[in-house]
Scaffold this motif. Structure first.
Motif, mmCIF file in Angstrom:
data_model
loop_
_atom_site.group_PDB
_atom_site.id
_atom_site.type_symbol
_atom_site.label_atom_id
_atom_site.label_comp_id
_atom_site.label_asym_id
_atom_site.label_seq_id
_atom_site.Cartn_x
_atom_site.Cartn_y
_atom_site.Cartn_z
ATOM 1 N N GLY A 1 32.878 41.896 46.044
ATOM 2 C CA GLY A 1 32.127 40.684 46.357
ATOM 3 C C GLY A 1 32.024 39.757 45.167
ATOM 4 N N ALA A 2 31.775 40.329 43.973
ATOM 5 C CA ALA A 2 31.654 39.519 42.766
ATOM 6 C C ALA A 2 32.981 38.833 42.427
ATOM 7 C CB ALA A 2 31.196 40.384 41.596
ATOM 8 N N ILE A 3 34.081 39.581 42.522
ATOM 9 C CA ILE A 3 35.402 39.012 42.206
ATOM 10 C C ILE A 3 35.750 37.881 43.170
ATOM 11 C CG2 ILE A 3 37.887 39.480 42.178
ATOM 12 C CD1 ILE A 3 37.201 42.291 41.138
ATOM 13 N N LEU A 4 35.557 38.123 44.460
ATOM 14 C CA LEU A 4 35.884 37.095 45.447
ATOM 15 C C LEU A 4 34.976 35.875 45.305
ATOM 16 C CD1 LEU A 4 36.549 39.379 48.543
ATOM 17 C CD2 LEU A 4 38.225 38.023 47.283
ATOM 18 N N CYS A 5 33.717 36.113 44.961
ATOM 19 C CA CYS A 5 32.784 35.007 44.720
ATOM 20 C C CYS A 5 33.294 34.119 43.590
ATOM 21 C CB CYS A 5 31.404 35.555 44.395
ATOM 22 S SG CYS A 5 30.235 34.338 43.776
ATOM 23 N N VAL A 6 33.656 34.724 42.474
ATOM 24 C CA VAL A 6 34.149 33.972 41.313
ATOM 25 C C VAL A 6 35.442 33.235 41.653
ATOM 26 C CG1 VAL A 6 35.088 34.181 38.981
ATOM 27 C CG2 VAL A 6 33.023 35.453 39.611
ATOM 28 N N VAL A 7 36.344 33.911 42.368
ATOM 29 C CA VAL A 7 37.635 33.296 42.712
ATOM 30 C C VAL A 7 37.430 32.076 43.606
ATOM 31 C CG1 VAL A 7 39.773 33.628 44.013
ATOM 32 C CG2 VAL A 7 38.996 35.394 42.413
ATOM 33 N N VAL A 8 36.616 32.212 44.640
ATOM 34 C CA VAL A 8 36.410 31.095 45.578
ATOM 35 C C VAL A 8 35.749 29.907 44.881
ATOM 36 C CG1 VAL A 8 35.168 30.353 47.647
ATOM 37 C CG2 VAL A 8 36.322 32.565 47.614
ATOM 38 N N ILE A 9 34.694 30.166 44.100
ATOM 39 C CA ILE A 9 34.003 29.075 43.406
ATOM 40 C C ILE A 9 34.915 28.443 42.355
ATOM 41 C CG2 ILE A 9 32.062 28.493 41.905
ATOM 42 C CD1 ILE A 9 31.301 28.971 44.818
ATOM 43 N N ALA A 10 35.735 29.254 41.683
ATOM 44 C CA ALA A 10 36.680 28.721 40.701
ATOM 45 C C ALA A 10 37.690 27.792 41.373
ATOM 46 C CB ALA A 10 37.405 29.861 39.997
ATOM 47 N N LEU A 11 38.178 28.185 42.547
ATOM 48 C CA LEU A 11 39.125 27.338 43.277
ATOM 49 C C LEU A 11 38.469 26.041 43.721
ATOM 50 C CD1 LEU A 11 40.980 30.016 45.456
ATOM 51 C CD2 LEU A 11 41.927 28.707 43.535
ATOM 52 N N LEU A 12 37.238 26.141 44.221
ATOM 53 C CA LEU A 12 36.519 24.932 44.619
ATOM 54 C C LEU A 12 36.299 24.018 43.415
ATOM 55 C CD1 LEU A 12 33.835 26.417 47.053
ATOM 56 C CD2 LEU A 12 35.809 25.009 47.660
ATOM 57 N N GLY A 13 35.923 24.621 42.281
ATOM 58 C CA GLY A 13 35.736 23.838 41.064
ATOM 59 C C GLY A 13 37.019 23.196 40.588
ATOM 60 N N TYR A 14 38.126 23.914 40.724
ATOM 61 C CA TYR A 14 39.429 23.396 40.271
ATOM 62 C C TYR A 14 39.874 22.190 41.106
ATOM 63 C CZ TYR A 14 44.463 23.187 39.463
ATOM 64 O OH TYR A 14 45.736 22.753 39.164
ATOM 65 N N PHE A 15 39.756 22.307 42.424
ATOM 66 C CA PHE A 15 40.225 21.237 43.299
ATOM 67 C C PHE A 15 39.290 20.028 43.328
ATOM 68 C CE2 PHE A 15 42.646 24.810 45.240
ATOM 69 C CZ PHE A 15 43.925 24.267 45.069
ATOM 70 N N THR A 16 38.033 20.216 42.918
ATOM 71 C CA THR A 16 37.118 19.076 42.860
ATOM 72 C C THR A 16 36.888 18.595 41.426
ATOM 73 O OG1 THR A 16 35.156 20.522 42.744
ATOM 74 C CG2 THR A 16 35.907 19.837 44.942
ATOM 75 N N ALA A 17 37.609 19.182 40.470
ATOM 76 C CA ALA A 17 37.409 18.832 39.056
ATOM 77 C C ALA A 17 37.563 17.343 38.769
ATOM 78 C CB ALA A 17 38.353 19.646 38.179
ATOM 79 N N PRO A 18 38.561 16.653 39.361
ATOM 80 C CA PRO A 18 38.676 15.217 39.082
ATOM 81 C C PRO A 18 37.426 14.434 39.471
ATOM 82 C CG PRO A 18 40.683 16.045 40.105
ATOM 83 C CD PRO A 18 39.661 17.138 40.215
ATOM 84 N N ALA A 19 36.695 14.929 40.478
ATOM 85 C CA ALA A 19 35.506 14.213 40.932
ATOM 86 C C ALA A 19 34.246 14.683 40.221
ATOM 87 C CB ALA A 19 35.338 14.380 42.447
ATOM 88 N N ASN A 20 34.160 16.017 39.976
ATOM 89 C CA ASN A 20 32.894 16.515 39.415
ATOM 90 C C ASN A 20 32.861 16.480 37.897
ATOM 91 O OD1 ASN A 20 33.696 19.160 38.202
ATOM 92 N ND2 ASN A 20 34.140 19.737 40.313
ATOM 93 N N GLY A 21 34.023 16.424 37.246
ATOM 94 C CA GLY A 21 34.056 16.208 35.807
ATOM 95 C C GLY A 21 33.850 17.421 34.936
ATOM 96 N N TYR A 22 33.705 18.619 35.519
ATOM 97 C CA TYR A 22 33.461 19.813 34.719
ATOM 98 C C TYR A 22 34.652 20.757 34.750
ATOM 99 C CZ TYR A 22 28.592 18.616 34.013
ATOM 100 O OH TYR A 22 27.451 17.987 33.633
ATOM 101 N N ARG A 23 34.831 21.442 33.647
ATOM 102 C CA ARG A 23 35.911 22.411 33.565
ATOM 103 C C ARG A 23 35.622 23.596 34.473
ATOM 104 N NH1 ARG A 23 36.329 24.011 27.543
ATOM 105 N NH2 ARG A 23 34.068 23.744 27.721
ATOM 106 N N VAL A 24 36.678 24.249 34.914
ATOM 107 C CA VAL A 24 36.557 25.369 35.834
ATOM 108 C C VAL A 24 35.742 26.506 35.228
ATOM 109 C CG1 VAL A 24 37.854 27.114 37.137
ATOM 110 C CG2 VAL A 24 38.719 24.781 36.974
ATOM 111 N N ILE A 25 35.804 26.652 33.905
ATOM 112 C CA ILE A 25 35.101 27.753 33.250
ATOM 113 C C ILE A 25 33.605 27.730 33.552
ATOM 114 C CG2 ILE A 25 34.779 26.453 31.115
ATOM 115 C CD1 ILE A 25 35.398 30.248 31.471
ATOM 116 N N HIS A 26 33.053 26.527 33.714
ATOM 117 C CA HIS A 26 31.618 26.433 34.011
ATOM 118 C C HIS A 26 31.309 26.930 35.427
ATOM 119 C CE1 HIS A 26 30.898 24.493 30.259
ATOM 120 N NE2 HIS A 26 31.584 23.415 30.561
ATOM 121 N N TRP A 27 32.173 26.619 36.364
ATOM 122 C CA TRP A 27 31.969 27.097 37.735
ATOM 123 C C TRP A 27 32.145 28.614 37.804
ATOM 124 C CZ3 TRP A 27 29.428 23.644 40.041
ATOM 125 C CH2 TRP A 27 29.701 22.286 39.836
ATOM 126 N N ILE A 28 33.087 29.128 37.018
ATOM 127 C CA ILE A 28 33.274 30.580 36.946
ATOM 128 C C ILE A 28 32.007 31.245 36.397
ATOM 129 C CG2 ILE A 28 34.528 32.422 35.750
ATOM 130 C CD1 ILE A 28 37.034 30.685 35.927
#
Length: 298
Positions: A209-236
């Motif tokens: 559950g923890a791994i899948l949680c991190v992976v999904v949020i990281a992907l969401l952070g990556y694809f919305t990075a141009p709009a949200n302005g934060y690096r993926v590491i923060h979402w991870i």
């Protein structure tokens, strides 16, 4: 079989209503957010006091002033952590929270001395723990909603109101993904018990559950990075904190229920338990995510 079908329908209907209420409160505006978590705050307090009363019957002897006054004092903490976005008749809510909080701090001990048959420090301690466990957490959630500062980066196109919703929603989604994926993975391949406190949890489900949680949020952070302005590491980091500390929060509430000898903390949501059952992971995760935000993103 009929009972199982009926139970499934009840759980499904309750879950649907819960999702609609949560999304409305989270997304409509800052006032719907405040009202939503104010209701949750008082609901959690009611169930917390019931659990403590079952664990230690002495707590049921506290005066009504103590019982309801500490809930009001906790709500003042929520008011204090709001920002200038909130105001009544031109007075910011955080100033109202500060003033009412001081009144509670002054009046409650005096009233307790006058009306309580016996002052028991342990009962005061139980209430103080509730302020930390419940009120401070929801206060910090209000702070995440009200005082979040977006990055100064070209190309960032989120509105200020969207910024306020971003971290709370990311945190809640992280908790939901972690819980859901832990249940699914545990049901499929779980064999090794994780804790005696919660026998149904397995190491396979918890880690999966923890791994899948991190992976999904990281992907969401990556694809919305141009709009949200934060690096993926923060979402991870936020997802990892939510998964690890959220699991600890679930175990903490399970321990309280086990000591109190009850299955659910309440029955406000048929088939899903009470407020603490639904928000136990979030309650413990909020302070740690808030601390990360203060240290890493501000």
């Amino acid at each position: 079989m009929a009972l199982n079908v009926k139970t499934f329908k009840t759980r499904s209907l309750t879950a649907a209503v819960f999702v609609v209420v949560m999304l409305t409160g989270l997304l409509w505006n800052q006032w719907s957010f405040f009202i939503l978590f104010s209701i949750i705050h008082f609901g959690c307090w009611t169930e917390y006091q019931k659990l403590i009363g079952l664990i230690d019957p002495d707590y049921t002897t506290i005066t009504p002033f103590h019982k309801y006054g500490v809930k009001l004092a906790g709500w003042c903490i929520m008011l204090y952590f709001t920002s200038d976005q909130f105001g009544l008749f031109g007075i910011p809510l955080h100033e109202i929270g500060w003033f009412l909080g001081l009144l509670c701090l002054f009046i409650l001990p005096i009233v307790e001395l006058l009306f309580a048959k016996e002052i028991k420090p342990k009962n005061i301690g139980y209430s103080a723990l509730g302020l930390l466990y419940i009120s401070l957490s929801w206060g910090l959630m209000m702070n995440l909603r009200c005082s979040f500062i977006p990055p100064t980066k070209e190309g960032v196109n989120f509105s200020m109101d969207t910024w306020g919703k971003l971290i709370p929603i990311a945190l809640i989604v992280s908790i939901w993904i972690n819980d859901t994926m832990a249940y699914i993975v545990g049901s499929l391949i779980g064999k090794t018990p994780f804790s005696k406190i919660s026998p149904k949890k397995t190491w396979e489900g918890t880690i999966g559950g923890a791994i899948l949680c991190v992976v999904v949020i990281a992907l969401l952070g990556y694809f919305t990075a141009p709009a949200n302005g934060y690096r993926v590491i923060h979402w991870i980091a936020i997802a990892a904190i939510a998964a690890v500390v959220g699991t600890a929060g679930d175990l903490l509430e399970s321990k309280l229920k086990r000591v109190a000898n009850v299955k659910d903390s309440g029955h406000i949501m048929p088939g899903h338990g009470g407020f603490l059952d639904r928000f136990d992971s979030l309650l413990l995760a909020i302070p740690f995510v808030w601390l990360y935000i203060q240290l890493a993103l501000k």
